[in-house]
Structure formats: C-alpha cells, structure tokens
Design an enzyme around this catalytic site. Structure first.
Site, PDB file in Angstrom:
ATOM      1  N   LYS A  54       0.830  -1.207   0.000  1.00 57.99           N
ATOM      2  CA  LYS A  54       0.000   0.000   0.000  1.00 57.99           C
ATOM      3  C   LYS A  54       0.864   1.256   0.000  1.00 57.99           C
ATOM      4  O   LYS A  54       0.548   2.232  -0.679  1.00 57.99           O
ATOM      5  CB  LYS A  54      -0.941  -0.017   1.198  1.00 57.99           C
ATOM      6  N   HIS A 102       0.685  -7.026  17.498  1.00 61.65           N
ATOM      7  CA  HIS A 102      -0.467  -7.918  17.538  1.00 61.65           C
ATOM      8  C   HIS A 102      -1.020  -7.972  18.957  1.00 61.65           C
ATOM      9  O   HIS A 102      -0.275  -8.007  19.937  1.00 61.65           O
ATOM     10  CB  HIS A 102      -0.145  -9.317  17.011  1.00 61.65           C
TER      11      HIS A 102
END
Length: 123
Positions: A54, A102
């Site tokens: 991206k 995470h």
C-alpha cells in the site's frame, strides 16, 4: 508514503493449520518462515507485506509480489524490510521503516517508505 494493514490472526492460523508450511511459502521466504514461531508472527508478516504494498501504491499483484518483499528482525526483534532490486529501482527507494504489533486477535503493520522525487534524482 505510508501504508497500514490489519489482519485477523485466526484467519492466518486456520490457513497454517490447513496447509502448513506450503501456505507460509506462498508469501514468505524460507528465512522469514524460520522467524515464524506462532500464528501472530505470521499474521504480522502478512499485514506488513500488505502495508508495504500500500505504501508503494501498487498492492500485491502484477507489479509487486509477496516475494519481492523480505522482512527481517534485528538483534532486539525490531522488524525491517528490504525490497527486491527490481522493485527498489522502480520506486527509487531512499529509506524504509516498519512497525508490527499484535493484540486482541489482530495483527497490524505500518510501513513508511521515502522515495526520491524527480528533483532529488537530478541533484
């Protein structure tokens, strides 16, 4: 340029259980697979590669493959990445930065890429 991606860890864990190392090999280099000790790490690497794509403005596809990106960790565990020479040249990469986290069943990654501008290339 900045790219961000988030992944549900369970999605990656399910694929790892079903397809094993063959699944990991679809998007990771053998050296990256050695770093994966748990599904959270694998999900973080997936999110990182998507965030990098991206940031480059290409996405994963015809112009950029998962294997054009290589993630590594330094002695303290901080992630970084390199791009294949072909991709690095095409995008005039000056510097890169990567963060992976995470928690709560999610993995998230942020990639920052500094590219030279046409005026930089002329100097």
């Amino acid at each position: 340029m900045i790219g961000v991606d988030i992944v549900v860890v369970e999605r990656i864990e399910t694929s790892m259980k079903k397809y094993g190392e063959k699944f990991l090999g679809r998007y990771l280099h053998p050296e990256e697979i050695e770093l994966v000790k748990k599904s959270e790490t694998a999900a973080g690497f997936w999110a990182a590669k998507e965030a990098i794509a991206k940031a480059l403005g290409t996405g994963i596809g015809a112009h950029l493959a998962f294997h054009d990106i290589r993630i590594s960790k330094d002695a303290k565990g901080a992630p970084s990445f390199t791009l294949s020479p072909r991709i690095a040249r095409r995008h005039s990469i000056l510097s890169t930065s990567l963060s992976i986290a995470h928690d709560g069943g999610f993995a998230i990654a942020v990639a920052a890429i500094e590219r030279s501008t046409p005026s930089d290339e002329m100097q």
